[in-house]
Structure formats: C-alpha cells, structure tokens
Design a protein around this motif. Structure first.
Motif, mmCIF file in Angstrom:
data_model
loop_
_atom_site.group_PDB
_atom_site.id
_atom_site.type_symbol
_atom_site.label_atom_id
_atom_site.label_comp_id
_atom_site.label_asym_id
_atom_site.label_seq_id
_atom_site.Cartn_x
_atom_site.Cartn_y
_atom_site.Cartn_z
ATOM 1 N N SER A 148 -15.966 10.773 -33.844
ATOM 2 C CA SER A 148 -15.560 9.733 -32.894
ATOM 3 C C SER A 148 -14.981 8.516 -33.596
ATOM 4 O O SER A 148 -14.627 7.542 -32.965
ATOM 5 N N PRO A 150 -12.889 5.689 -34.930
ATOM 6 C CA PRO A 150 -11.540 5.256 -34.557
ATOM 7 C C PRO A 150 -10.521 5.434 -35.686
ATOM 8 O O PRO A 150 -9.333 5.635 -35.431
ATOM 9 N N ALA A 151 -10.997 5.387 -36.943
ATOM 10 C CA ALA A 151 -10.056 5.540 -38.049
ATOM 11 C C ALA A 151 -9.423 6.924 -38.045
ATOM 12 O O ALA A 151 -8.311 7.114 -38.515
ATOM 13 N N MET A 154 -6.348 6.884 -36.204
ATOM 14 C CA MET A 154 -5.277 6.137 -36.857
ATOM 15 C C MET A 154 -4.579 6.961 -37.936
ATOM 16 O O MET A 154 -3.621 6.506 -38.540
ATOM 17 N N TYR A 254 -10.848 -2.584 -44.981
ATOM 18 C CA TYR A 254 -11.798 -1.601 -44.477
ATOM 19 C C TYR A 254 -11.264 -0.195 -44.656
ATOM 20 O O TYR A 254 -10.162 0.120 -44.236
ATOM 21 N N PRO B 165 -10.556 -1.503 -38.154
ATOM 22 C CA PRO B 165 -11.344 -0.917 -37.062
ATOM 23 C C PRO B 165 -12.852 -1.176 -37.153
ATOM 24 O O PRO B 165 -13.572 -0.891 -36.204
ATOM 25 N N ASN B 166 -13.322 -1.734 -38.269
ATOM 26 C CA ASN B 166 -14.752 -2.028 -38.374
ATOM 27 C C ASN B 166 -15.114 -3.380 -37.774
ATOM 28 O O ASN B 166 -16.280 -3.748 -37.774
ATOM 29 N N GLU B 341 -18.964 6.600 -28.875
ATOM 30 C CA GLU B 341 -18.477 7.955 -29.149
ATOM 31 C C GLU B 341 -17.871 8.603 -27.908
ATOM 32 O O GLU B 341 -16.878 9.311 -27.982
ATOM 33 N N ALA B 344 -14.496 7.111 -27.196
ATOM 34 C CA ALA B 344 -13.488 7.645 -28.120
ATOM 35 C C ALA B 344 -13.089 9.051 -27.696
ATOM 36 O O ALA B 344 -11.906 9.395 -27.671
ATOM 37 N N ARG B 348 -9.439 10.083 -26.363
ATOM 38 C CA ARG B 348 -8.673 11.096 -27.083
ATOM 39 C C ARG B 348 -8.267 12.228 -26.161
ATOM 40 O O ARG B 348 -7.122 12.675 -26.161
ATOM 41 N N ARG B 357 -10.611 0.173 -24.324
ATOM 42 C CA ARG B 357 -11.057 1.313 -25.116
ATOM 43 C C ARG B 357 -11.206 0.928 -26.584
ATOM 44 O O ARG B 357 -12.210 1.253 -27.226
ATOM 45 N N GLU B 361 -14.834 1.477 -28.174
ATOM 46 C CA GLU B 361 -15.062 2.565 -29.125
ATOM 47 C C GLU B 361 -15.421 2.034 -30.501
ATOM 48 O O GLU B 361 -16.012 2.743 -31.318
ATOM 49 N N ASP B 454 -24.441 -1.723 -41.865
ATOM 50 C CA ASP B 454 -25.706 -0.994 -41.799
ATOM 51 C C ASP B 454 -26.306 -0.689 -43.166
ATOM 52 O O ASP B 454 -27.242 0.085 -43.278
#
Lengths: 366, 799
Positions: A148, A150-151, A154, A254, B165-166, B341, B344, B348, B357, B361, B454
């Motif tokens: 899942s 997102p990268a 891309m 990132y 995206p992070n 998830e 996403a 997709r 979205r 996501e 994390d």
C-alpha cells in the motif's frame, strides 16, 4: 707483353662501351668464356717453359682479374641504371585514398560504466548485478515499500501478467536497488558493491525514457555513518569529473529504503550553454543540481537482507548513468542514447582503446 | 504543495525574507520547486480612471478614451470593450508592461490612425479569470494610479514545494510552518481551539459499519447556511494553491485541507435519506463522483452511504449527487479517519487520485478529528451563517503516542554529526515530540501527525535535518591495505573484452530498447515471450528474446537516413523464461552488418555487400576475444528460421552447447524489417562460453620455439559436393597429431576435370619436425595418414 696490354685495352674499352647487360654478357663470353680470348691465352701457358710460364702466368692473371673486375663493375652500373629506370616507371599517386577500414566505437553508457567500475574498485567496491525482470518482493517489499506504500505508485512500474512460484508479481525493476537485497542475501556483510544496469519506468517525454541506466552503491559494515557517505560521494564525483572543486549539498529527503535519507546536489555553472560541474552552487554564477539520492540503509532493509541491523549499518546511493554521461561529455538529448544513430555514435562514442584506468585517467578528453 | 507567503504567515510569526524561507525549506527537506510572485507578471498594469470616452473617427467598434493615472496628465487610449465608458475605474496596461495571457509587450501605437498609449485590460488578458466580455471594472474608491497587483492583493509570493510521501503533515500549510519554526525561522502560532457546543442534537444518524476501513467518523449538521462565494482572502489563498474557488462550503473544506492537511466533506442534507453510514461497498454498486465519472465499486472499498446508496468513495472523492450547491441550506459535515492501506488500495483499483486520497493514504493526524471539525464549523458559521448541532464523535482513530527508544549518541554514530543534548531536545520539542529521560536514553513520544516516525533512525533524521546537514563532516571510508584488489568477475571481464574487441573490429556499439513490438519479437522467439501488461506503447510491448531485432530496427533507421554501410553491435541481455517463474536473462552480444562492406573504390571497383563469411569472421573473432576455445568449435546447422537456410550456421562446443548463431538473414525477415540487400547477423551467447578450468594462474605452459623448419605439403581431394569442407580439414589436421600442426584449406574448385557431383578441395598441410628433420619415410607416413583419414570422408586424392 704487347699482346696482353692491347688485349686489356681492347677489353676495357668494349666493357665501358657496353650499354646493355646482354652486350656485356657477350663481352664476358668473348673474353672470359671457355672459348674466350683470355681463356685461350691462359691455355698457351701449358706449352711454355717454367720460367716463361711464371712470368706470363702472372701477367695473364692480372689481365683476367682486371677484365673480370671491369665486367662486374660495369654490370652493377648497368643493373643499377636499369632498376632506376624500372622504378621511375612504377611511380604511384600517393595522394589517392588508401583502403578504408571502419573504425568502431564504444557507447558512452558503457564507457561511463567502465569508468565508474574503475573508480569504485579503488575504493574497494565490486560490481554486482541482478535481474531486470524482478519480482515485487525484491523491487518493493524488501526495500520497505509494502503493497500500500504510496511510493510504489510513484514508481510508474511496468508489470507483467506473470507471477513466480512464490506468487510474487513479476515486473521490470524500477531501480537498481533490488541488487542491494540480492547482494546482502548472497554475500552477507561486510559489503561494498556498485550495481549498474538498466531500469525501467513507464514514463516518456523529452527528458525521460522508459528505459535508462542507474548505478547503485551499497556499503554495509560496522560503524558506517552519514559522514562516510558524504566522503564517498565527494571522492567519487571528484574522480569522475577529474576536478577538485566539486562541492556537494546534502538535503534531507525521503526514500523508503534509507533512514535518514538525503538528496545530493552538486554545484555547477553554465559555460557556453552547458552545465559544468564545479564550485559551490551558492557562488556567483553557480547553482545547485540534484545528482544523487542516498541515505543510511533502513534497518528493515538490512533485516530483509538477512543481516542484524544492531550489528551492521551502512549507506546506499543511486544515480543515473546516462545523466552522468551527459554531464561529463556534453550530450543534451537522452533519447539519442537509445536510437543507434551511427552519426551520433561516431561523434559521442569512444575508441576501443579508451579503456579507463587510474593511471591513464578515467576520462577521455575531447 | 503550493501556498502563498501570507498564508504561511497566518501560522508563522516571522520577519524572514522569501529567499531565507526558501533556503531553509530546502535545508530541512521541504524541497522548493519554484517561487512565483503573481505581481511580477502584472508590473506596469495600473489602476486607471476613464475620464472621457469618444467614438473612434474611423472604426465603429472602437472608442478613444482619455484615461487618468492620477498624475493630472491623462493618456489617450483606444479601446474596443463595450463596457468602456466615462467614469469607470479599470486596469491600464502601460507601455513596457507584458500581457500575461499572450506575452505581448505593450507599446505606444497608432490604431486606425489614432494614437494609443496602452490597453485597458480584461480579466482573461491578465490571466485572472475567463471573462473577456469587457474590461475589468474596479470599485469607485480604487486608488487611481496604484499598481493593480498591489491593489488586488496579488503581491504575495507563492511557494511550490515537493512534499515527500512520508510527510502528510506538510501537506498542510500549518505543518510547514511548524517545521520552519523548529528550524529557527519564526514562531508557530497556536491553532484556534474554539469549541462549538451546538444548540441541538445532530438530527442525522452517523455511524461506521466498517471499523477497519473507517475507525472514526466525526460529524455534525449545520442548518440554515447560505452557500454563496467564499470571502476574497480565502479565494486568494485557494488560488495561490492552484485551486479554483467554487462555493463557500466547498472552498472551506478545501481550505481546511490545505491549511491543516485535514480532508473533510460536506453533504447537502436535502439530498440524503436516513442514517449516513461508513460501510463496505456491495459488489456491483456504483457512484458518480464529483469528477463526473462513474465508478463501479467492490466489497474491498469503504464508502459513505445512506438509505438510497453510495454518496462518497470514502476518503477519496465525494459523490456528485450529494454535494453542496448554491441552494444548499442544511449541511452534514464528515470528518473521518480512513485506513491508509485501504484508501491506497481503493485508489489504485479505481485509478482515481485526489487531494484527499493523497493525504489519507499517507496518514492524517490521528488526533485532529475533533479540532478539525470545530475549525470547519467555525469557518462555516462565520462565512455561511447557520446554526450548528452538537458534534457527534463515532469511534476513534488509531491511538497515537508511539514511543521510540533513542540514544543521543546515534546522531553521531549514524548521522555523522555530533549534536549537543540541549539542541537535540530543542529540535524534537519544537517538532512536537515529547521526551522522557530514562537512564542512558530517551523515550521519545512521536506526535500524532508523524506516522512516518517509528524508529531511532527517524529521530536521528529529525535532529540532523533541522540541525543542518551542512555540518556533517566528510569521513573517509576505511581503506584496505595496499593497492586496491581487482573486483571484476570473470563474466564482467568477458563482457568488457568482447565489447572492446567488437569496437576494435570496426563495429559501433548501440544500446537499443529491451522491449520490442510483438511481431518483431515473435519473429525471433523460440519460447513464450515476456509481455508487459501495461506497455507504454505497442512498439514497446515484448521483452526481446534476441538482440538482433532491435539492431535490425536501428540498421533500418540508419539506412533510411542514408547510411551506406551499417556495422552495429550491442552487448545486453536477452529475456528468456527461467526456473520457478523467474526470468533467464542471458548476456548476449549481437552484431548486424548491412549495406556495403566496402564502398566502390578506385582499387576494388564496385561496392560489395556483406556475406555470411563476414558474419563468421566476426563470430570467431569475438568468441575468441570473449575467451571461447575457438579451435574446438564445430560449425553446425540450425541457426534458426530467421536466417537464410543455406547461408547460416551455429558454432557449437559439443553438439548441444550453441555459443553463437550467424549467417545471412532470411530475406523475408529482412523484408519484415524493411531492409534491402543482404543483411548478416551474429548472436553470441556470452554466458554459454565455459569458464576456464582450474585455478587461475599467471604462469603459462612452458614453450620453446622449435629450431627446425616446418615443412608443408599440398593435397587436393575430390569429395562429394555436399561434404562440408570443415569436416575434411578437421580429419586431415587430426590425421597425425604428432607431426601435423596446421591444415589450411586454400582452394575449392568445381568444373573442368572434376566429375559431376563432386568438388575439389585443396589443403596445405604444415608439419613441424621436433628433434630431427623429416625423412622421406616420415613424410610418406604423414601423407598416407592424411589420405587414409580423408578417405573416410569419401575423399580421394586428386590425380
């Protein structure tokens, strides 16, 4: 006495007058042949008394030797003249073109890959490879990009309808990074590799082609940190561009497979409409351009590589080989790299003997 | 992510310049892709008052205006707009100004014989809207002569950032302000914390029947709203983000999303029926979304639905039918948390992207639902009026409060830079992390808006990116002792040698696509191809099973450009089927020769084309360079249907190991590739060449050149016409291995003196005496052995 003297005079005169080798041969036969006049003279010695023979023999020998020498000298002169005349008739127009031989060439991408291998070999990096038709576990999951993520979206991935025996979807690798995983699993640690090769993204415009070349670098060892990464990239770029004034700027970024992640910019200036690497991007007339993605290998990736992230850490980087070639050698159109245009290859290609070496320099001057 | 400077300053108290802000954004990992000030494009466009408007003497539709810029020196301007009239205030483009919509520079000009000193502009000409029916009309009180951009609040630089995206928290202006404040560029302003109690219970039941997909659904209704235009300040901000203002309610939800990274949705209650429920879609259900496209859903997707059906593809896009319009008076607000998830996956599957979205996501702030709802409520009440119900909080977003064990030394041991303890504490605190000191480490609580953090390396990244990566010193990698050791594998060395040998032989190295059109790939395929599911075009669909088709296509392009002679090679992979569903990628060297081998010349006359022997010569030379034992190779058939059946062969090491195929291309294949004349090709499987046996050594087998002269004898044999000459040469050479060192075929003859069905082959045999010169008996013995060996091939010594 008189007969030898006159005979000598006659012979020398005739020899001097002879203007062909045939005539000269006739004279030789006439004087020195079996029935020649001098030979006949020699035969008269047999009927002489010892005293006479001693005196006449000496004279006759002198006569014979002188005639023979004259004949030989005249022969050399005539032969030499004949050769001169023959050569004069053999003149070639050497301004005419010689037979042509095709001169081949090595593609700039291959040349640059050889250069990179040479530079990194000096820093202890081996060249590793992996499949281009990859499975999604090596290309994504093991690089900390779960389904899942997102990268993943891309990455403009090319997929195949096929799955392998483990049910992993097959795709064209979107980067050379899966070689990190394969190398760690196969070689363990410590590890220093570069992995050049073809990669694929479903992207096509003036500056992107669906296939291009990347080079990946990976160091796994104990106590490796971001400072080592910075040094390695600086050292590599200085060696590649053969300039000491390379200045890098690290920017936080990132990538799922590195943490921390940094993008690396290099300072450049414009000269005659082309980017020339060197100097700080903050200097007058300079700017920064992104050249590399990199970072410290994510702990999860080290785990996926079968190693203990509490024991091993390291860095990884990746960049475009085509782009490095363009920057170094001044090509401006990526699409021409894959067209096979002979005119382009003759202009931008490299000679077979342009083998990059550290002693000879890894670059080829224009 | 685009936003204006004033929007940023809504949340960041700062005196920093635009350049300082941009530099800091780059330094902390929020990459600036561009900065644009709309005012720069509008330089020279000024607020102007029309004093008089007269008809143009020579044109019906034009007027001649006298326009005042406040300096008491009115300018004459010709204007074609129907709304131009005396007394109005508009925008004048003065000479030197560049019209944004078409890039034309204003100049003094004569229009139909009347001098014009500028142009009164429409919205469209200034790229400010679609209106081109007339010129812009400004309010009466607009300051005459002022720069229009300043008057219209357009002098506000817009930053365009590329957000990795992070960082969902930086998909809102507030998160960017927080990062900048932590980096020392100003003070972060607190988020408004007004809570709207509500004056009545929420009349619409909301709930989640899909607690996995939608663990939290907060909402309330507001009745009696007026959905007009949003205020100018909000429109200006949305425009800076590249969004088109639509209506107040829609704009407010967009504004909250872009400010706080918090998507929400407003439903028109009049269009709803019954409870509003988050649930899984039923197979076959569909919805027409706000982009006017209809989407067919399945039961993996979370939706918001009522009794009548689906109104919203949850977290991705609202439905067309329940959205707010001009006549909306009662709204239901939805502020929910959707599982990243699932979002996403749904996005997709539907191939549907949206601002919502991309935030859901990546993971929105799990602790901002209530606050988001109140901010949304406050803005609606302020702008649209109405009366709010009590808020309803159904469920809860996944609990945040992740705690990471962090040792301070990690900043140096991983990040490469020593950062003082107080600086680390300051940075983390400013970013919203909470620190508890425990003996020799910190327990760091991660803020609810940072789903990306994390582990300890993430904390290192936070510390060093804010501290500054410029401070990381370069440290040399430990170097092995002595001179660097060779690293190339035997295969890599083989590849390099083959490549350079090919170039040295006059071939040019091409790199062609790994993918081919289907027909061209199929013509060279012996097994099922790898075919892309999503090719970029039909011409790039199948992975190449051979290097030849790509080289033929390149040869064709070169011939079409007028090249007389084409000598191409490529070293690359063929993509075959391997074990276990994997690929078998074989490193291969391909050669294509087309056109003229030698051009016409004063020495050799007419141009000559390539033939199969040119291919053979390349094959053997390149195989030798690649390390193949060429002396042991056998020339055999079955090069493949792509080749001329009588002018092609394989080179094998033993009957099964094919190292190379070569020969003249089949004319029908040449035709398929649009190539004229003979085309020859070679394909060498570099991976089929056996590795050298035994341990590598530099020492060579000992050798002393023989002191005695070699002796040669010629033999002419009559053989059956179809006997391969190579077979005869091989047996002749092997007839007396001790004495014969070479056998070379130098003549092939048919015709007078040679019987029908036969040919004459002449071979020069070289013999090397070692210890003593050959006796007549020795030579006879060799001769007899040669004749006997040849006889086994059906050869008779020619009389």
């Amino acid at each position: 006495m008189a007969d030898t003297d006159s005979l000598l005079a006659e012979a020398l005169a005739k020899i001097a007058e002879a203007d062909t080798l045939d005539l000269l041969e006739q004279h030789r036969v006439a004087f020195l042949g079996k029935k020649g006049s001098i030979s006949a003279l020699m035969k008269t010695l047999g009927g002489m008394s010892p005293e006479e023979r001693s005196e006449a023999g000496a004279r006759f020998n002198v006569l014979r030797t002188e005639v023979a020498d004259a004949l030989a000298a005249r022969k050399v002169a005539l032969e030499s003249a004949a050769l001169e005349a023959k050569l004069a008739s053999e003149t070639l127009d050497l301004s005419l073109p010689a037979p042509e031989a095709s001169t081949g060439s090595v593609h700039p991408v291959s040349q640059v890959m050889d250069e990179l291998a040479e530079i990194f070999a000096d820093m202890g990096f081996a060249v590793a490879t992996g499949p281009e038709i990859e499975d999604d576990w090596h290309n994504f999951t093991a690089l900390n990009m779960p389904e899942s993520h997102p990268a993943r979206a891309m990455h403009d991935t090319f997929y195949f309808p096929d799955s392998d025996e483990q049910g992993r979807s097959m795709l064209l690798r979107t980067h050379t990074s899966p070689v990190q995983i394969r190398s760690m699993l196969k070689e363990g640690a410590p590890l220093r590799i570069i992995a050049p090769g073809r990669v694929y993204r479903s992207d096509s415009d003036a500056t992107h082609t669906p296939m291009f070349h990347q080079i990946e670098g990976l160091v796994i060892d104990k106590g490796i940190h971001l400072g080592h990464l910075k040094w390695t990239l600086e050292t590599f770029l200085k060696a590649f561009f053969e300039r000491d004034d390379i200045v890098l700027r690290l920017r936080p970024s990132y990538f799922p497979f590195t943490e921390p992640s940094v993008e690396v910019d290099v300072g450049y200036s414009m000269e005659k409409g082309r980017r020339v690497v060197g100097g700080s991007g903050d200097d007058e007339g300079h700017a920064w351009m992104e050249v590399l993605g990199s970072g410290m290998v994510n702990r999860k990736v080290i785990e996926f590589g079968g190693l203990d992230p509490d024991e091993w850490q390291g860095f990884a980087f990746g960049t475009g080989v085509d782009r490095l070639a363009m920057l170094k050698y001044g090509m401006d159109d990526l699409r021409a790299f894959f067209d096979g245009d002979l005119r382009w290859m003759k202009h931008y290609g490299f000679a077979a003997l342009d083998v990059p070496t550290l002693s000879g320099g890894v670059g080829v001057s224009a | 992510m685009k936003f204006s400077l004033s929007w940023l300053k809504d949340h960041l108290e700062t005196e920093a310049t635009v350049a300082e802000i941009a530099a800091k954004l780059n330094a902390i990992g929020l990459e600036v892709e561009g900065i644009e000030n709309p005012a720069e494009a509008l330089a020279g466009f000024r607020v102007a008052k029309v004093l008089t408007a007269e008809k143009h003497p020579d044109a019906d539709k034009l007027q001649v205006l006298s326009v005042d810029l406040g300096d008491g020196q009115p300018l004459q301007v010709v204007c074609g707009a129907p709304n131009a009239r005396a007394g109005m205030v508009g925008v004048l483009g003065t000479p030197g100004a560049v019209v944004p919509s078409n890039g034309m520079e204003m100049r003094k000009a004569a229009i139909r014989g009347v001098e014009s000193n500028g142009m009164m502009c429409s919205s469209r000409e200034l790229d400010l809207g679609d209106d081109h029916d007339g010129i812009i009309e400004l309010p009466e009180g607009a300051p005459i002569g002022a720069e229009f951009a300043t008057f219209a609040d357009l002098d506000d630089p817009v930053f365009d950032l590329s957000i990795t995206p992070n960082r969902p928290d930086c998909m809102g202006v507030y998160g960017i302000a927080r990062d900048l404040a932590a980096a020392g560029l100003g003070t972060l302003k607190p988020v408004a914390d007004t809570v709207h109690a509500g004056s009545y219970p929420c009349p619409v039941e909301i709930r989640s029947d899909d607690r996995d997909g939608c663990p939290a659904f907060f909402g309330r209704t507001i009745k009696g709203v007026t959905n007009g235009q949003s205020p100018a300040w909000m429109q200006a901000r949305l425009k800076s983000a590249g969004q088109r203002p639509i209506s107040a309610l829609v704009d407010i939800t967009n504004f909250v999303m872009l400010t706080y990274g918090r998507p929400s949705h407003a439903y028109d209650i009049a269009k709803l029926s019954g409870p509003v429920v988050a649930r899984r879609a039923k197979a076959g259900e569909g919805v027409t979304a706000l982009n006017e496209k209809h989407y067919l859903l399945d039961d993996s997707m979370t939706v918001i639905a009522d009794d009548n059906g689906v109104h919203d593809i949850a977290g991705i896009m609202g439905g067309e039918h329940s959205g707010c319009g001009d006549d909306t008076s009662d709204v239901l607000l939805e502020v929910a948390y959707f599982d990243p998830e699932r979002i996403a996956h749904t996005g997709r599957t539907l191939n549907l992207t949206s601002d919502a979205r991309s935030r859901f996501e990546r993971g929105v702030d799990t602790d901002f639902l209530g606050t988001g709802l109140e901010i949304l409520t406050g803005l609606i009440l302020d702008i649209c009026g109405g009366e709010a119900s009590e808020a309803v909080h159904v469920g809860a977003a996944p609990a945040g409060g992740k705690v990471v064990r962090y040792e301070l030394g990690l900043a140096e041991s991983l990040g490469g830079v020593a950062v003082r303890e107080d600086e680390q504490r300051r940075i983390l605190t400013a970013l919203g992390f909470e620190i508890a000191e425990i003996e020799n480490h910190w327990a760091v609580t991660v803020p609810s808006w940072r789903p990306d953090v994390d582990g300890a390396p993430d904390i290192v990244e936070e510390v060093i990116r804010i501290h500054g990566l410029d401070d990381v010193p370069s440290v040399a990698l430990p170097r092995g002792e002595g001179v660097a050791k060779p690293t190339a594998t035997p295969m890599q060395s083989r590849e390099r040698r083959a490549r350079r040998a090919a170039a040295a032989r006059g071939l040019h190295e091409a790199i062609t696509w790994s993918f081919l059109p289907m027909a061209e790939a199929e013509a060279f395929a012996d097994e099922p191809l790898w075919i892309l599911a999503n090719p970029i075009s039909e011409d790039m669909k199948a992975m190449r099973p051979s290097l030849i088709p790509g080289l033929l296509m390149a040869a064709q392009r070169n011939m079409a450009r007028g090249a007389a002679s084409v000598r191409l090679f490529e070293v690359g992979r063929r993509y075959l089927r391997g074990k276990g569903g994997a690929s078998d990628e074989r490193l291969t060297l391909g050669v294509v020769l087309a056109g003229e081998r030698t051009g016409r010349s004063w020495q050799s006359g007419k141009a000559q084309g390539f033939d199969a022997f040119d291919a053979k010569a390349e094959a053997l030379a390149l195989l030798e360079a690649a390390g193949a034992p060429v002396g042991n190779l056998m020339v055999m058939g079955e090069a493949g249907s792509q080749y001329h059946p009588g002018q092609s062969a394989t080179l094998r090491l033993g009957p099964k190991n094919v190292l190379a195929r070569f020969g003249t291309l089949h004319p029908s294949v040449a035709k398929q590739f649009d190539l004229e004349g003979a085309v020859v090709a070679v394909e060498i499987d570099l991976e089929a060449i056996p590795a050298k046996k035994g341990a590598a050594t530099f020492t060579r087998a000992s050798y002393t050149p023989p002191s005695l002269q070699p002796v040669s004898r010629d033999f002419a044999f009559l053989v059956p016409a179809d006997l391969p000459a190579g077979d005869l040469v091989r047996v002749v050479k092997a007839a007396d291995k001790k004495r014969i060192v070479d056998a070379r075929l130098f003549d092939v003859f048919t015709g007078q003196g040679v019987p029908e069905g036969q040919k004459s082959l002449a071979i020069e045999v070289t013999m090397q005496p070692v210890e003593a010169t050959f006796t007549d008996a020795d030579l006879k013995s060799v001769s007899d052995a040669v004749t006997a060996a040849a006889a086994k091939q059906g050869a008779t010594l020619r009389g």
